[in-house]
Design an enzyme around this catalytic site. Structure first.
Site, PDB file in Angstrom:
ATOM      1  N   GLU A  53       0.808  -1.219   0.000  1.00 44.89           N
ATOM      2  CA  GLU A  53       0.000   0.000   0.000  1.00 44.89           C
ATOM      3  C   GLU A  53       0.846   1.275   0.000  1.00 44.89           C
ATOM      4  OE1 GLU A  53      -2.536  -3.289   1.792  1.00 44.89           O
ATOM      5  OE2 GLU A  53      -0.462  -2.593   2.036  1.00 44.89           O
ATOM      6  N   PHE A 115     -11.994  -7.007  13.599  1.00 49.91           N
ATOM      7  CA  PHE A 115     -10.875  -7.478  12.770  1.00 49.91           C
ATOM      8  C   PHE A 115     -10.518  -6.434  11.724  1.00 49.91           C
ATOM      9  CE2 PHE A 115      -9.446  -9.888   8.956  1.00 49.91           C
ATOM     10  CZ  PHE A 115      -8.221 -10.304   9.468  1.00 49.91           C
ATOM     11  N   GLN A 116      -9.247  -6.091  11.667  1.00 46.82           N
ATOM     12  CA  GLN A 116      -8.698  -5.109  10.730  1.00 46.82           C
ATOM     13  C   GLN A 116      -9.367  -3.735  10.854  1.00 46.82           C
ATOM     14  OE1 GLN A 116      -8.406  -6.795   6.731  1.00 46.82           O
ATOM     15  NE2 GLN A 116      -6.414  -7.656   7.262  1.00 46.82           N
ATOM     16  N   LYS A 165     -17.753  -0.684   5.291  1.00 42.46           N
ATOM     17  CA  LYS A 165     -18.192  -1.700   4.343  1.00 42.46           C
ATOM     18  C   LYS A 165     -19.703  -1.673   4.122  1.00 42.46           C
ATOM     19  CE  LYS A 165     -17.295  -6.524   3.118  1.00 42.46           C
ATOM     20  NZ  LYS A 165     -16.615  -7.777   3.525  1.00 42.46           N
ATOM     21  N   MET A 481      24.342   8.546   2.350  1.00 39.46           N
ATOM     22  CA  MET A 481      24.216   9.820   3.051  1.00 39.46           C
ATOM     23  C   MET A 481      24.410   9.642   4.552  1.00 39.46           C
ATOM     24  SD  MET A 481      23.951  12.970   2.270  1.00 39.46           S
ATOM     25  CE  MET A 481      23.078  13.291   0.743  1.00 39.46           C
TER      26      MET A 481
END
Length: 583
Positions: A53, A115-116, A165, A481
């Site tokens: 993502e 959940f999630q 949802k 760096m």
């Protein structure tokens, strides 16, 4: 489909289609399956399946930065949303218009640790320009249109739409919203004409002016770049730019001083230090530009043009602030200059000073023997592709600064890099996004071997969608760096900056379905670049460069522009006599 009953998922896609969205970068999960099912049933909007993502948001950033259109992201709830946070923050820091649609658990489960589930609105409140939790399907179309309005107007930035949802599956009547008029969000486009007239008079009377430009010139669109070039021609002022503004002004112009700031050119930084008038156009006085504030351009009057009034006097006090879109302000500034018949007062002595600073040749390097100097690798790559007008992305680190220094740009929207957040792993997915926007254009990610590993899984995305992205890695086997700062500040103690156990990048590239090329010595460099360009598909070049090369010039932390380190000799206390005299 306006006026029909649709599911929330279908309403979302209708709204996106009405807004001209052609592509979404995303990754499916349980909380967005209704949207993915609706995507599967239509053919107007293309979906690009990324492998992480974070990569989705960076790809959307690359698409937006290259095309000038907003990027769109679709991810699931919980870890899908939290994985996107780095990209969202990156887009906020660099003012990139991105709309991120995140799935959420059903509204009756919010707050139950389902959940999630995560508090996406709370998490993204401070790293997005605006965010929404949509609880009513009937409001979804209006929210989507308003989100795009906010993301693309004013100072652009990321907007998050958190979509439960049950809202995706519920039905409502779709009505295409009319003109969006937010009750409190009203960015000012046109600048105050009296202030613009005052700026024109200040420019006309300045003997040592400088135009300090930033990413806002590019965000404003083609007119801003055109008007910047016109204003520079009228005033005779030298022009410099931040990292994010490269390409807005042509590097081939004799008025171009190069990039300024921590790894900017000597002439740009010294001109900023000694000018009598600084005109800041679409930049925000970032600490990497200013150095020590009490030593930053101490004797100049300062004009600041920005569409975001919160930028005014935030770090540097200015004498004249002009709120407005920099393209429109430049257009009016040029009109005022012409209508009043103004003439520049730039002194020949000012340009003599600039010529003296240029004579230091702060970007000079010497290629000796078979070991490749990283600057030489960039220069040879530039020479090979300049006629192809490529889009260049970068990761973050020494290679990014060398690319900014040694790869000149003539046009805007050709340079895509992570400036404000400095996100390792940005370049490959950004290159994928740019390649999606321009399938037939040459897109090259100039990378470091440490940064490329951050999102290397996106090589799979390039193969799936037949995107001929090129990755050109400057491999010095260090987080370069970090190692440079450890040399300069921590007495050479290389604590965890050596990138041990690197993969064989050629074999890895071939495993992903890419062509892999390895360049070990200088005599292989041109042939390796030519082979990369000749291959029609994605190519990964592992270019082995000098391990301990440092990126100079640089302004040390806490120093002023006039205290630049020009070379490794300066670090050893052996100041070049000509540079010392010019300071």
């Amino acid at each position: 489909m306006s006026g029909r009953d649709l599911t929330g998922a279908e309403i979302l896609l209708e709204a996106l289609s009405d807004l001209g969205v052609e592509v979404i970068f995303g990754y499916p999960g349980g909380a967005v399956l209704p949207i993915y099912d609706a995507l599967h049933k239509q053919r107007r909007i293309r979906h690009v399946l990324v492998r992480h993502e974070q990569g989705a948001v960076h790809a959307a950033e690359g698409y937006a930065r290259a095309s000038g259109k907003p990027g769109v992201v679709l991810v699931t709830s919980g870890p899908g949303a939290t994985n996107a946070v780095t990209g969202i923050t990156d887009a906020l820091m660099d003012s990139i218009p991105v709309v991120v649609i995140t799935g959420q658990v059903a509204t009756h489960l919010i707050g139950t640790d389902a959940f999630q589930e995560c508090d996406t609105v709370g998490i993204t409140r401070h790293c997005s320009k605006h965010n929404y939790l949509v609880k009513e399907t009937a409001r979804l179309a209006e929210v989507v249109h308003e989100a795009f309005h906010i993301a693309t107007t004013g100072r652009p930035g990321p907007v998050v739409i958190d979509l439960p949802k049950d809202v995706q599956v519920a039905r409502a009547r779709y009505q295409r919203p009319g003109t969006i008029m937010h009750r409190s969000y009203r960015p000012r486009i046109k600048g105050d004409l009296a202030a613009i007239s005052a700026a024109a008079e200040m420019l006309a009377s300045a003997e040592r002016p400088i135009l300090y430009t930033g990413g806002g010139i590019i965000n404003s669109g083609p007119m801003a770049s055109q008007k910047l070039r016109e204003l520079a021609g009228l005033t005779g002022a030298p022009v410099t730019s931040t990292l994010m503004g490269l390409g807005a002004f042509p590097a081939s112009s004799p008025q171009w001083l190069g990039m300024l700031g921590m790894h900017g050119t000597y002439e740009a930084n010294m001109a900023m230090n000694q000018c009598d008038l600084m005109v800041c156009l679409g930049a925000r006085f970032d600490d990497r530009v200013t150095g020590r504030l009490d030593g930053f351009s101490p004797r100049s009057a300062k004009i600041h043009v920005d569409i975001d009034p919160s930028s005014f006097n935030k770090t540097v006090r200015v004498d004249l602030a002009i709120e407005g879109d920099v393209g429109h302000v430049l257009d009016d500034l040029v009109k005022v200059w012409k209508s009043r018949g103004l003439r520049p007062s730039v002194s020949e002595e000012w340009w003599n000073r600039i010529r003296g600073w240029r004579a230091v040749r702060c970007l000079a390097y010497e290629q000796k023997g078979p070991e490749i100097e990283p600057q030489h690798a960039i220069a040879r790559l530039r020479e090979a592709v300049a006629h192809l007008d490529p889009i260049i992305t970068t990761e973050v680190g020494q290679h990014q600064m060398w690319a900014a220094q040694h790869f000149p740009f003539e046009k805007p929207n050709r340079w895509l890099t992570s400036g404000g957040l400095g996100t390792m792993g940005y370049g490959l997915p950004a290159a994928i996004g740019a390649q999606v926007a321009f399938p037939n254009k040459l897109v090259i990610d100039i990378a470091g071997e440490a940064s490329i590993l951050m999102n290397i899984q996106e090589m799979s995305t390039a193969v799936q969608y037949r995107l001929p992205v090129k990755v050109f890695v400057l491999n010095n086997e260090y987080m370069g760096m970090v190692r440079q700062w450890q040399d300069l500040t921590y007495e050479g103690r290389h604590a965890e900056s050596y990138t041990a156990a690197l993969p064989d990048f050629v074999t890895l590239a071939e495993a992903f379905g890419w062509k892999g090329i390895r360049i070990d010595t200088e005599d292989q460099l041109d042939a390796g670049i030519a082979e990369m360009l000749a291959h029609p598909g994605p190519v990964f070049v592992d270019c082995r460069v000098k391990k301990h090369a440092n990126c100079f010039p640089m302004i040390p932390s806490g120093a002023a522009h006039s205290e630049m380190i020009l070379s490794q000799a300066d670090v050893s206390g052996e100041l070049d006599a000509s540079a010392e005299a010019l300071v």
